[in-house]
Scaffold this motif. Structure first.
Motif, PDB file in Angstrom:
ATOM      1  N   GLY A 145       0.586 -42.934  14.076  1.00  0.00           N
ATOM      2  CA  GLY A 145       0.989 -42.754  12.684  1.00  0.00           C
ATOM      3  C   GLY A 145      -0.178 -42.400  11.770  1.00  0.00           C
ATOM      4  N   LEU A 146      -1.353 -42.189  12.375  1.00  0.00           N
ATOM      5  CA  LEU A 146      -2.535 -41.842  11.583  1.00  0.00           C
ATOM      6  C   LEU A 146      -2.395 -40.475  10.941  1.00  0.00           C
ATOM      7  N   LEU A 147      -1.611 -39.620  11.603  1.00  0.00           N
ATOM      8  CA  LEU A 147      -1.496 -38.254  11.117  1.00  0.00           C
ATOM      9  C   LEU A 147      -0.909 -38.225   9.709  1.00  0.00           C
ATOM     10  N   ARG A 148       0.152 -38.994   9.515  1.00  0.00           N
ATOM     11  CA  ARG A 148       0.788 -39.038   8.203  1.00  0.00           C
ATOM     12  C   ARG A 148      -0.219 -39.514   7.148  1.00  0.00           C
ATOM     13  N   LYS A 149      -1.003 -40.505   7.523  1.00  0.00           N
ATOM     14  CA  LYS A 149      -2.011 -41.027   6.605  1.00  0.00           C
ATOM     15  C   LYS A 149      -2.998 -39.923   6.236  1.00  0.00           C
ATOM     16  N   ILE A 173     -10.530 -33.424   6.848  1.00  0.00           N
ATOM     17  CA  ILE A 173      -9.107 -33.091   6.838  1.00  0.00           C
ATOM     18  C   ILE A 173      -8.613 -32.637   8.205  1.00  0.00           C
ATOM     19  N   ALA A 174      -9.536 -32.407   9.129  1.00  0.00           N
ATOM     20  CA  ALA A 174      -9.118 -31.965  10.460  1.00  0.00           C
ATOM     21  C   ALA A 174      -8.365 -33.073  11.174  1.00  0.00           C
ATOM     22  N   LYS A 175      -7.434 -32.671  11.997  1.00  0.00           N
ATOM     23  CA  LYS A 175      -6.718 -33.650  12.814  1.00  0.00           C
ATOM     24  C   LYS A 175      -7.702 -34.265  13.807  1.00  0.00           C
ATOM     25  N   THR A 176      -8.509 -33.404  14.405  1.00  0.00           N
ATOM     26  CA  THR A 176      -9.536 -33.871  15.325  1.00  0.00           C
ATOM     27  C   THR A 176     -10.869 -33.231  14.932  1.00  0.00           C
ATOM     28  N   ASP A 221      -2.926 -36.348  20.353  1.00  0.00           N
ATOM     29  CA  ASP A 221      -1.719 -37.102  20.724  1.00  0.00           C
ATOM     30  C   ASP A 221      -1.782 -38.525  20.199  1.00  0.00           C
ATOM     31  N   ARG A 222      -2.959 -39.123  20.334  1.00  0.00           N
ATOM     32  CA  ARG A 222      -3.102 -40.511  19.873  1.00  0.00           C
ATOM     33  C   ARG A 222      -2.930 -40.596  18.362  1.00  0.00           C
ATOM     34  N   TYR A 270      -2.619 -26.969  14.193  1.00  0.00           N
ATOM     35  CA  TYR A 270      -3.520 -28.051  14.621  1.00  0.00           C
ATOM     36  C   TYR A 270      -4.884 -27.768  13.989  1.00  0.00           C
ATOM     37  N   LEU A 271      -5.350 -28.645  13.117  1.00  0.00           N
ATOM     38  CA  LEU A 271      -6.647 -28.438  12.480  1.00  0.00           C
ATOM     39  C   LEU A 271      -7.745 -29.111  13.288  1.00  0.00           C
ATOM     40  N   LEU A 272      -8.690 -28.307  13.694  1.00  0.00           N
ATOM     41  CA  LEU A 272      -9.775 -28.802  14.538  1.00  0.00           C
ATOM     42  C   LEU A 272     -11.112 -28.552  13.830  1.00  0.00           C
TER      43      LEU A 272
END
Lengths: 132, 311
Positions: free
Chosen positions: B248-252, B157-160, B242-243, B45-47
């Protein structure tokens, strides 16, 4: 590309006199080195764990409490334990002349006393670090 | 090299530390190293934690690490501080606030200087993320001031991405111009016991009301030094994660990251090959003497490299 010298400046033990360590950190930065400063009251274990994670070339220890004979060699011993004995360790602070030979024997490469020019410290590091 | 890779994949500290040095200093073996570990990445998980100097990023990071460790997660931290543009040196002091974790094997902290070369930081920071990821860290925190393109790239590039704000740094125009509205997924208003925090929050809310076609970031009040609001912040971070997954934003994001990595290496490779060409200096000289335009120079270099001329 050019290789950056990475130095950990650390204050083992309980004294809070960090002016010297900060002056040295600043001087090393101005000499183009990357300095990791971890603040006061660090145990030798914390210092060595940090040095290993950061993969530093050298560690500068500052101690003004009089506990250098215990703390400095402990850092060298722990480095050996972790297989990181190639890290150049030097020290500074209020250290009596008669303690210096013992510290050097214990593996501290050099001791810098009050009044040392930062140029000397910089030159010493540049001349003595081994970069794998 | 094989020992290094094996040690790293087993999650050992020293091999990871050595591997980071290889990547950071562009040492020989970097390519092989990354090739070997690359298939093992993509799990962490990239924060991102960003905000102005003195906002309390390191202290906040320290407290977030505590919560993550309580949940049994292993943590990697990349703490970025600026290099001096004059000497090229740096003082990396983010660790001061995190030394309570120095002896915890589940936490690996690495300081990085921005080193001011083109695309340099974003590229090597991403590679360091890969290494920590392959070493099995569950969460990787990237802490940076977030000023300048390089640092914004890393944060993106972080997920959050948590943007840390503090009262007293300026009015809403500062908020607007810093570009933080675009990168924040979650806001932490730190030092929330200080005067001006209510005003800052209402200004943030007003700015956020203008945000269109993007989810509105949640705002959390924190006082990092005494651990206030950190539980809520961590929950907010995961809720955002989670959102991101659901929509599907993660794949993007993953595709975006891959592209920016590719672009960084492409630029580097083209630059390196071009500047290594014997005729390079001559092209520079003719541009300087106004004999040819820079665009013509590029054509010449590309032809020299065996590439097609631009149309």
């Amino acid at each position: 590309m050019d290789k950056k010298i990475k130095v950990l400046v650390a204050k083992p033990g309980l004294d809070g006199h960090d002016r010297g360590a900060k002056v040295v950190s600043r001087a090393l930065r101005d000499a183009g080195m990357e300095v990791i400063y971890t603040g006061i009251r660090q145990t030798p274990e914390q210092i060595v764990a940090t040095a290993v994670q950061e993969d530093v070339d050298s560690i500068g220890l500052s101690c003004l409490s009089g506990a250098h004979n215990k703390l400095f060699p402990k850092v060298v011993d722990l480095l050996k334990e972790k297989g990181a004995e190639d890290v150049l360790v030097f020290g500074g602070g209020i250290i009596p002349d008669e303690d210096i030979p013992g510290l050097k024997e214990a593996g501290i490469a050099e001791i810098f006393l009050p009044g040392t020019s930062t140029e000397d410290t910089i030159a010493f590091i540049k001349n003595n670090v081994t970069q794998a | 090299m094989d020992d290094l890779v094996a040690g790293l994949l087993a999650g050992k500290v020293r091999p990871l530390a050595k591997a980071i040095t290889v990547v950071e200093n562009d040492r020989p073996g970097k390519r092989e190293l990354l090739k070997k570990i690359y298939p093992q990445t993509g799990n962490a998980y990239l924060l991102g934690i960003t905000g102005p100097p003195g906002a309390g990023k390191s202290t906040l990071t320290d407290k977030v690490i505590v919560k993550l460790r309580q949940q049994g997660k292993t943590v990697g931290v990349i703490a970025v501080d600026p290099s001096s543009p004059f000497s090229g040196g740096a003082i990396l002091g983010d660790r001061i606030r995190m030394q309570q974790h120095a002896l915890d094997d589940g936490v690996f902290i690495r300081s990085m200087a921005t080193r001011s070369h083109l695309g340099g930081l974003s590229k090597s920071a991403v590679d360091v993320i890969h290494l920590m990821d392959a070493a099995g860290k569950d969460v990787i925190i990237i802490e940076t001031v977030g000023v300048g393109q390089d640092e914004v790239d890393i944060v993106r590039i972080a997920k959050t991405t948590v943007v840390v704000m503090v009262p007293g740094l300026g009015d809403s125009v500062q908020i607007a111009k810093a570009g933080v509205m675009e990168i924040a997924d979650v806001f932490a208003v730190n030092k929330a016991d200080r005067d001006g925090s209510d005003k800052l929050i209402s200004e943030l809310r007003a700015m956020l009301d203008m945000v269109k076609n993007k989810e509105k970031p949640e705002i959390f009040r924190t006082i990092a030094v005494d651990d206030t609001g950190i539980d809520e912040l961590v929950q907010g971070i995961y809720a955002h994660g989670d959102r991101v997954l659901e929509t599907g934003l993660l794949r993007k994001k993953i595709v975006e990251i891959a592209e920016s990595e590719l672009r960084a290496y492409l630029l580097d490779t083209i630059m390196e090959r071009s500047t290594n060409m014997a005729s390079y200096e001559d092209v520079v000289k003719r541009v300087a003497d106004k004999k040819i335009t820079p665009m013509d120079g590029v054509d010449e270099i590309f032809i020299g490299l065996g590439l097609q001329k631009q149309n």
